[in-house]
Design an enzyme around this catalytic site. Structure first.
Site, short mmCIF file in Angstrom:
data_model
loop_
_atom_site.label_atom_id
_atom_site.label_comp_id
_atom_site.label_asym_id
_atom_site.label_seq_id
_atom_site.Cartn_x
_atom_site.Cartn_y
_atom_site.Cartn_z
N TYR A 1 -0.59 -0.26 10.26
CA TYR A 1 -0.96 -0.53 8.67
C TYR A 1 0.13 -0.49 8.37
O TYR A 1 0.46 -1.28 7.31
CB TYR A 1 -2.66 0.17 7.95
CG TYR A 1 -3.00 -0.77 6.86
CD1 TYR A 1 -3.31 -1.57 6.78
CD2 TYR A 1 -2.82 0.52 6.10
CE1 TYR A 1 -3.88 -2.07 5.47
CE2 TYR A 1 -2.94 -0.12 4.38
CZ TYR A 1 -3.69 -0.84 4.56
OH TYR A 1 -3.72 -1.54 2.53
N SER B 1 0.47 -1.55 -0.07
CA SER B 1 0.17 0.37 0.05
C SER B 1 0.71 1.04 -0.14
O SER B 1 1.86 1.38 0.30
CB SER B 1 -0.96 0.33 1.30
OG SER B 1 -1.31 1.06 1.30
N1 LIG Z 1 -9.15 -0.68 -0.43
C1 LIG Z 1 -8.21 0.06 -0.65
O1 LIG Z 1 -8.38 1.22 -0.57
C2 LIG Z 1 -6.33 -0.37 -0.70
C3 LIG Z 1 -5.59 0.86 -0.66
C4 LIG Z 1 -3.89 -0.26 -0.43
C5 LIG Z 1 -4.43 -1.90 -0.47
N2 LIG Z 1 -5.31 -2.27 -0.18
C6 LIG Z 1 -5.03 -3.81 0.36
O2 LIG Z 1 -6.14 -4.47 -0.62
C7 LIG Z 1 -6.06 -5.50 -0.46
C8 LIG Z 1 -7.81 -6.17 -0.44
O3 LIG Z 1 -7.67 -4.89 0.00
P1 LIG Z 1 -9.78 -4.73 -0.18
O4 LIG Z 1 -10.43 -3.44 -0.16
O5 LIG Z 1 -9.79 -5.80 -1.47
O6 LIG Z 1 -9.84 -5.72 1.10
P2 LIG Z 1 -11.72 -6.09 1.32
O7 LIG Z 1 -11.94 -6.38 2.97
O8 LIG Z 1 -12.61 -6.07 0.26
O9 LIG Z 1 -11.06 -8.02 0.80
C9 LIG Z 1 -9.97 -8.85 1.74
C10 LIG Z 1 -10.52 -9.89 1.66
O10 LIG Z 1 -9.33 -11.09 2.75
C11 LIG Z 1 -9.86 -11.65 3.34
N3 LIG Z 1 -9.38 -11.67 4.72
C12 LIG Z 1 -9.17 -11.33 5.71
N4 LIG Z 1 -7.36 -11.70 5.96
C13 LIG Z 1 -7.84 -12.98 6.10
C14 LIG Z 1 -7.16 -14.69 6.59
N5 LIG Z 1 -6.28 -13.61 7.42
N6 LIG Z 1 -7.15 -15.05 5.71
C15 LIG Z 1 -8.07 -15.59 4.91
N7 LIG Z 1 -8.51 -14.26 3.64
C16 LIG Z 1 -8.86 -13.48 4.74
C17 LIG Z 1 -11.24 -10.99 3.62
O11 LIG Z 1 -12.63 -12.35 4.53
C18 LIG Z 1 -11.81 -9.99 2.44
O12 LIG Z 1 -12.75 -11.81 1.38
C19 LIG Z 1 -5.76 -5.75 1.00
O13 LIG Z 1 -4.60 -6.34 1.03
C20 LIG Z 1 -5.33 -4.07 1.68
O14 LIG Z 1 -4.60 -4.37 2.79
C21 LIG Z 1 -6.34 -1.96 0.00
#
Ligand SMILES: NC(=O)c1ccc[n+]([C@@H]2O[C@H](COP(=O)([O-])OP(=O)(O)OC[C@H]3O[C@@H](n4cnc5c(N)ncnc54)[C@H](O)[C@@H]3O)[C@@H](O)[C@H]2O)c1
Length: 264
Positions: free
Chosen positions: A159, A146
């Site tokens: 984070y 990120s």
């Molecule tokens: N959405 C954003 O703005 C953003 C920005 C930068 C980075 N990210 C990163 O992108 C990735 C995905 O983010 P998102 O917004 O799509 O998230 P989201 O919440 O939509 O999806 C995350 C998924 O991961 C699963 N999960 C979480 N912990 C788990 C575990 N220990 N074991 C198995 N499954 C697990 C959850 O059940 C969920 O289905 C993450 O690593 C997040 O840090 C997101």
């Protein structure tokens, strides 16, 4: 397009958000996709959706931060599908971001939980996918970092620390296994509109990101999935150990750009 024909891809957190889009995208391009997610409702749902669209998906309800579960998952994937070509370490403990303020106010328990969800998960999945990749002579690991792991922020301290550690995991894996054909890169998004972010984020936040982006829009999950798919594929065969910001240019611009633009 079938550039992943014959390849097996494990996508952690593939039941929602960006992981879901990555799972669909790799399946559309020919991969056998393993959705490894702790969400017991959405994992079989996404599996069914991918299959209905003609893809080959297999949902596993697992917590990827628990060592026994990850060991069993990777063993089962190799037993059933024979190999692991792609590992997308996408899952993260995003529920803890609601309790993740500045350093002085940060609870140690929140830091530990964040590190477990965001760093230990990718570490374990890498550790237990590597033997198959090394045996078969290569593979591609794509970690989800990120911009919060690259730049200072007013909150999201745990984070940001966890994502900086994911970047170092990326470099370590690339360095240690590159000669054996295993590549490892990271993607660093800024704000991406997933169900997760739209649920907890006040609407003003989106405006802040928009003002500081160089693009006229905020990223969508497919914007990230395209880059993950590229890094997972042989098209990026000369890239390893790097972090690719997919952030509308936020990490590229001077921090005063939004204020300067507002001055006219
Ligand atoms: N959405 C954003 O703005 C953003 C920005 C930068 C980075 N990210 C990163 O992108 C990735 C995905 O983010 P998102 O917004 O799509 O998230 P989201 O919440 O939509 O999806 C995350 C998924 O991961 C699963 N999960 C979480 N912990 C788990 C575990 N220990 N074991 C198995 N499954 C697990 C959850 O059940 C969920 O289905 C993450 O690593 C997040 O840090 C997101």
């Amino acid at each position: 397009m079938s550039e992943f024909e014959g390849k097996v891809a494990v996508v952690t957190g593939g039941a929602n958000g960006m992981g879901e889009r990555v799972a669909h995208t790799l399946a559309e391009r020919g991969a056998v996709v393993v959705i490894a997610d702790r969400d017991g409702e959405r994992t079989p749902l996404v599996e069914r959706e991918i299959r209905a669209a003609g893809g080959d998906a297999h949902g596993f309800v697992v917590d990827v931060s628990v060592e026994d579960q990850v060991r069993d998952l990777m063993t089962e994937v190799v037993r059933r599908f024979g190999r692991i070509d792609v590992l997308d370490n996408n899952a993260a403990a995003l529920e803890l971001t609601a309790e993740d303020p500045d350093i002085a106010a940060l609870e140690t328990s929140v830091l530990m939980g964040t590190l477990t969800g965001n760093l230990v998960g990718p570490f374990l999945c890498t550790k237990y996918a590597l033997p198959a990749m090394l045996t078969q002579g290569g593979g591609s690991i794509v970690n989800m970092a990120s911009v919060s792991g690259m730049l200072g922020e007013t909150s999201l301290s745990a984070y940001g620390m966890s994502k900086a550690a994911v970047i170092q995991l990326t470099r370590a894996v690339a360095t240690q296994y590159g000669k054996q054909g295993v590549r490892c890169n990271a993607v660093a998004p800024a704000l991406v509109m997933t169900r997760n972010t739209t649920e907890w984020m006040p609407p003003e936040f989106k405006d802040v990101y928009l003002r500081n982006s160089l693009t006229p829009y905020i990223g969508a999950p497919q914007d990230i999935a395209e880059v993950v798919a590229f890094l997972a594929s042989d098209r990026s065969r000369y890239m390893t150990g790097h972090v690719v910001p997919v952030d509308g240019g936020i990490a590229a611009a001077s921090p005063i750009v939004a204020d300067r633009r507002a001055l006219g």
